[in-house]
Design a protein around this motif. Structure first.
Motif, short mmCIF file in Angstrom:
data_model
loop_
_atom_site.label_atom_id
_atom_site.label_comp_id
_atom_site.label_asym_id
_atom_site.label_seq_id
_atom_site.Cartn_x
_atom_site.Cartn_y
_atom_site.Cartn_z
N ALA A 124 0.73 -1.15 0.04
CA ALA A 124 0.01 0.00 0.15
C ALA A 124 0.94 1.14 0.05
O ALA A 124 0.55 2.16 -0.78
CB ALA A 124 -0.88 0.19 1.40
N PHE A 125 1.85 1.23 1.02
CA PHE A 125 2.80 2.48 0.88
C PHE A 125 3.54 2.72 -0.39
O PHE A 125 3.51 3.82 -1.32
CB PHE A 125 3.81 2.20 2.04
CG PHE A 125 4.72 3.54 2.09
CD1 PHE A 125 4.32 4.59 2.68
CD2 PHE A 125 6.22 3.39 1.81
CE1 PHE A 125 5.21 5.71 2.79
CE2 PHE A 125 6.90 4.38 1.92
CZ PHE A 125 6.38 5.51 2.39
N ALA A 126 4.03 1.62 -1.20
CA ALA A 126 4.72 1.66 -2.38
C ALA A 126 3.76 2.25 -3.47
O ALA A 126 4.27 3.01 -4.08
CB ALA A 126 5.34 0.22 -2.72
N VAL A 127 2.47 1.71 -3.65
CA VAL A 127 1.58 2.00 -4.56
C VAL A 127 0.82 3.32 -4.43
O VAL A 127 0.46 3.71 -5.44
CB VAL A 127 0.84 0.71 -5.16
CG1 VAL A 127 1.76 -0.36 -5.40
CG2 VAL A 127 -0.26 0.45 -4.36
N LEU A 167 3.64 6.15 -2.66
CA LEU A 167 4.74 6.53 -3.53
C LEU A 167 4.78 6.18 -5.12
O LEU A 167 5.43 6.63 -5.90
CB LEU A 167 6.13 5.61 -3.35
CG LEU A 167 6.67 5.69 -1.95
CD1 LEU A 167 7.70 4.51 -1.87
CD2 LEU A 167 7.06 6.87 -1.78
N ARG A 168 3.41 5.65 -5.35
CA ARG A 168 2.75 5.61 -6.83
C ARG A 168 3.68 4.71 -7.47
O ARG A 168 3.74 5.02 -8.66
CB ARG A 168 2.30 6.77 -7.30
CG ARG A 168 1.32 7.56 -6.57
CD ARG A 168 0.89 8.87 -7.43
NE ARG A 168 1.93 9.91 -6.88
CZ ARG A 168 1.49 10.76 -5.66
NH1 ARG A 168 0.43 10.55 -5.17
NH2 ARG A 168 2.11 11.77 -5.59
N VAL A 169 4.18 3.88 -7.10
CA VAL A 169 5.06 2.70 -7.56
C VAL A 169 4.17 1.98 -8.66
O VAL A 169 3.06 1.67 -8.09
CB VAL A 169 5.80 1.85 -6.78
CG1 VAL A 169 6.45 0.75 -7.30
CG2 VAL A 169 6.96 2.53 -5.90
N GLY A 216 -5.33 -0.75 -10.98
CA GLY A 216 -3.85 -0.51 -11.59
C GLY A 216 -3.31 0.81 -11.80
O GLY A 216 -1.98 0.93 -11.85
N LEU A 217 -4.11 1.97 -11.60
CA LEU A 217 -3.46 3.29 -12.07
C LEU A 217 -3.39 3.95 -10.59
O LEU A 217 -4.14 3.93 -9.79
CB LEU A 217 -4.66 4.14 -12.77
CG LEU A 217 -5.07 3.31 -14.20
CD1 LEU A 217 -6.14 4.31 -14.79
CD2 LEU A 217 -4.06 3.32 -15.20
N PRO A 218 -2.07 4.51 -10.62
CA PRO A 218 -2.01 5.33 -9.34
C PRO A 218 -2.77 6.46 -9.38
O PRO A 218 -3.04 7.18 -10.45
CB PRO A 218 -0.37 5.56 -9.40
CG PRO A 218 0.25 5.32 -10.76
CD PRO A 218 -0.89 4.44 -11.40
N VAL A 269 10.87 5.17 -8.52
CA VAL A 269 10.58 4.20 -7.61
C VAL A 269 10.58 2.84 -7.79
O VAL A 269 10.75 1.80 -7.31
CB VAL A 269 9.57 4.76 -6.53
CG1 VAL A 269 9.52 3.67 -5.31
CG2 VAL A 269 9.96 6.07 -6.06
N SER A 270 9.98 2.51 -8.85
CA SER A 270 9.55 1.17 -9.59
C SER A 270 10.69 0.56 -10.01
O SER A 270 11.02 -0.76 -9.73
CB SER A 270 8.38 1.26 -10.44
OG SER A 270 8.81 1.69 -11.61
N SER A 271 11.69 1.29 -10.44
CA SER A 271 12.95 0.56 -10.90
C SER A 271 13.74 0.30 -9.71
O SER A 271 14.26 -0.80 -9.63
CB SER A 271 13.78 1.56 -11.67
OG SER A 271 14.16 2.68 -11.11
N LEU A 272 13.83 0.92 -8.64
CA LEU A 272 14.33 0.79 -7.42
C LEU A 272 13.84 -0.41 -6.79
O LEU A 272 14.52 -1.63 -6.29
CB LEU A 272 13.98 1.88 -6.41
CG LEU A 272 15.20 2.77 -5.75
CD1 LEU A 272 14.68 3.88 -5.00
CD2 LEU A 272 16.21 1.93 -4.99
#
Lengths: 327, 374
Positions: free
Chosen positions: A94-97, A100-102, A319-321, B7-10
């Motif tokens: 959750a934090f990442a996506v 941080l919008r990974v 799937g979209l940030p 970040v995603s590449s990280l």
């Protein structure tokens, strides 16, 4: 005497055996699948289900092995531990996506690899020296003494508490999704976060809450394995069920009730391929076991079409940030 | 958007790192190597495909490694790498182990073969040993495995004595010669004490899938079996046996204490003496290339302790048969043996040649089930 024999004969009937087995083995798939339904309804794709299930399984296993107290209390604690451990995994995602919008695919896969069969769950099991069957388990119950009832007994009245819990959940979650304000907000966030944001719904909070809730349910799915089906810890014991749960979400058109049907269908085909072999019927087990996936692909084709997409399809923002400045 | 790509590449990087780092993490808990050369200890290393706590294959090998440490004390320094994937990574793991000064390297999975052979040609001074490997003519390369079928014959005897309905369900992993050979040996053991009993096979097409192993065991019991045999080492079929109250023969690990009420016995391997002997031969400088196939006579294979269900009479019969196998008086694949269709495969007085045992693709009479052709 004869009545009892007739009943046991009936209950050994192929269909009864397969139905009872489908429910028992479909239950963990349902929990994990329902979790993913909630997560995806908020617009977050979490491919970390397999990893979260294993985190839940290992946490439940160690709690059952170590926690003191009466069995019922330990089992409740074990389920809570499973939910918490899996939710921790979901929190990372959750934090990442969300924050941080990974890329959601990458983060979910990373979660499965980090927590999965050769990762954190196995490390923890090693640390806690889990290798014997757990002392407290969810065993099959004889509800109202009806377990031997012809046909219905084995199917409905001889399941574990986890299965009955899942039946409550399917009603509760359907009601929540389609009959409550919070459910409406959730669906709005998954369909169009911009619009939801504009009417004052907190997109970030909604996504966090449902990603964590989804993780907890995956944890319960994992606990079904470590507390009931295979009540001895084994590295990677879920053996890919997390991926089936993700397929189930599509199969079930992102609805809890259809997810339950799908879970039992997966369980039934798996059981059928084994049961037919055990009864010397020669049908390729590979064909039977691939059936649910064939149906999943058909559903994908259907939901990508116009009408179905509008009525039944995936949440549009899946799937979209979401970034406010993108409006 | 840029930030998210970064970040995603990280994250992807972290993912890759975690995948590569796995084999390294295992060695951190390896042998208590305090000093490199305290009086010239010989370094020996093991490469495992699974985790050392898998309760089966890898645990058995690691117990063998521990037996070496115990037997040879400070004459040896052991290392292991666990969870090593059967891919290009293993070549790097072997390189590291050679550079680290290991004089003998054991790899315990079939898929490590190519990398082991390449390394053996590159480093002629190091001895390479490959469990379940294919014999070849590289001078510093040995293969080793054990005759599990002898032990399966004996555990089949326990199952044959246990069954009342005359149907034993076998939860089988993959239709490959090793497994087919084991099922045949098991069925012959069953028939030696219970001529009319059959062994019914359900393929799960997986080495490791505990839920499916249990589901298969339940299907077999519902289909009429009253004894379950495991072809893999997950205890999941034992859970089914426990719930349904039927007997169970395991494989590759002793579960007698966890399942006292349903446990019969299991085929087990003891790698310790073999490892100890071979590390010792490196220390002594007289290591020899060989293709070893251990047996009950060598103490390489055996059966696990009996469960409470096995009667004294059956125990005595099994022990007697074990002695006959040990002394060489009894060959489990001695004729006459007929296949499922009733055709004679091994004539009376003859024996199934070793090469045929290794490539066997037919079931003996009394086995119910097909061998899917791939």
């Amino acid at each position: 005497m004869t009545a009892i024999m007739v009943a046991s004969e009936l209950n050994n009937n192929l269909l009864v055996v397969v139905a009872a087995s489908a429910i028992y083995y479909g239950t963990p798939l349902f929990f994990a699948g329902l979790g993913e339904v909630l997560t995806e309804r908020s617009g977050v794709l979490n491919l970390g289900v397999e990893g979260m299930m294993l985190l839940g399984a290992v946490a439940a296993s160690v709690t059952s092995a170590r926690a003191p107290g009466p069995a019922w209390l330990v089992l409740i604690l074990a389920l809570l531990a499973a939910m918490f451990a899996a939710a921790c995994g979901a929190a990372v995602h959750a934090f990442a996506v969300i924050t941080l919008r990974v890329n959601q695919t990458v983060s979910g896969l990373a979660l499965t690899i980090l927590a999965g069969g050769a990762g954190l769950s196995s490390y923890l099991a090693n640390l806690w020296e889990l290798r014997d069957p757990v002392p407290h388990q969810f065993t099959k119950l004889d509800v109202f003494g009806l377990a031997d009832l012809p046909v219905l007994g084995p199917v409905l009245f001889n399941q574990t508490l986890l299965t009955y819990l899942s039946w409550v959940l399917v009603v509760a979650s359907s009601w929540y999704l389609f009959r409550t304000r919070a459910g409406l907000h959730l669906r709005a966030v998954g369909e169009s976060p911009q619009t939801a944001d504009a009417v004052g719904i907190n997109v970030v909070r909604t996504r966090y809450v449902h990603t964590l809730a989804g993780g907890s349910l995956a944890g319960v799915g994992g606990a079904c394995f470590s507390l009931s089906i295979v009540p001895t810890w084994q590295d990677g014991m879920t053996a890919g069920r997390g991926w089936i749960a993700i397929a189930l979400v599509i199969f079930g058109f992102w609805r809890p009730d259809l997810t339950l049907v799908g879970a039992y269908l997966f369980g039934a085909f798996s059981s059928l391929s084994l049961t037919l072999q055990a009864r010397k019927v020669e049908i390729s087990p590979s064909i039977l076991e691939s059936m649910p996936y064939v149906v999943t692909i058909l559903v994908l084709v259907v939901v990508s079409g116009g009408w179905a997409k509008r009525r039944l399809g995936a949440p549009a923002a899946l799937g979209l940030p979401y970034e406010r400045e993108d409006r | 958007m840029k930030r998210s790509a970064f970040v995603s590449s990280l994250l992807a990087g972290a993912l890759l790192l975690s995948a590569c780092g796995k084999s390294e993490s295992g060695s951190s808990s390896s042998g208590e190597s305090d000093a490199k050369s305290d009086g010239g200890a010989v370094k020996a290393a093991w490469i495992y495909v699974g985790p050392t706590n898998d309760g089966g294959w890898t645990t058995a090998h690691d117990n063998g490694r521990k037996a070496v440490e115990k037997a040879l004390g400070d004459k040896v320094e052991t290392t292991f790498k666990e969870n090593v994937p059967e891919g290009p990574e293993v070549a790097q793991v072997i390189e590291d182990l050679v550079k680290d000064g290991n004089k003998i390297i054991f790899a315990t999975s079939f898929g490590f073969g190519d990398a082991m052979m390449a390394a053996a040609k590159k480093y002629p001074d190091v001895k390479f040993e490959h469990a379940t490997g294919i014999p070849n003519d590289i001078e510093n390369f040995s293969t080793y495995f054990g005759a599990g079928e002898q032990s399966l014959y004996l555990s089949g005897m326990a199952a044959g004595a246990e069954t009342k309905k005359g149907v034993i369900g076998f939860v089988a992993p993959f239709p490959i010669p090793e497994v087919v050979r084991h099922i045949n040996a098991y069925a012959l053991g069953v028939q030696s004490v219970n001529p009319s009993a059959v062994v019914r096979v359900v393929w799960i097409n997986n080495w490791f899938d505990p839920p499916k192993e249990r589901q298969a065991a339940e299907s077999l019991v519902a289909g009429g079996a009253d004894v379950i045999a495991s072809g893999g080492d997950s205890p999941a079929p034992g859970e089914a046996a426990k719930t349904l109250g039927v007997g169970w023969t395991g494989y590759d690990s002793d579960q007698s204490t966890n399942f006292p009420d349903v446990w019969l016995t299991a085929a087990v391997y003891d790698w310790g003496p073999y490892y100890t002997e071979h590390v010792q031969s490196v220390i002594d400088g007289d290591w020899k290339k060989q293709d070893y196939y251990g047996s009950i006579a060598d103490g390489f294979t055996d059966i696990a302790p009996f469960g409470t269900r096995v009667t004294d009479d059956t125990k005595a019969k099994i022990e007697a048969k074990k002695d006959e196998i040990k002394s060489g008086d009894f060959d489990i694949f001695a004729g006459p043996i007929v296949d499922q269709a009733g055709a004679e495969k091994v004539a009376a007085g003859a024996s199934l040649p070793f090469g045929d045992q290794m490539s066997i693709d037919w079931f003996v009479k009394g086995v119910e089930g097909d061998i899917p052709k791939s």
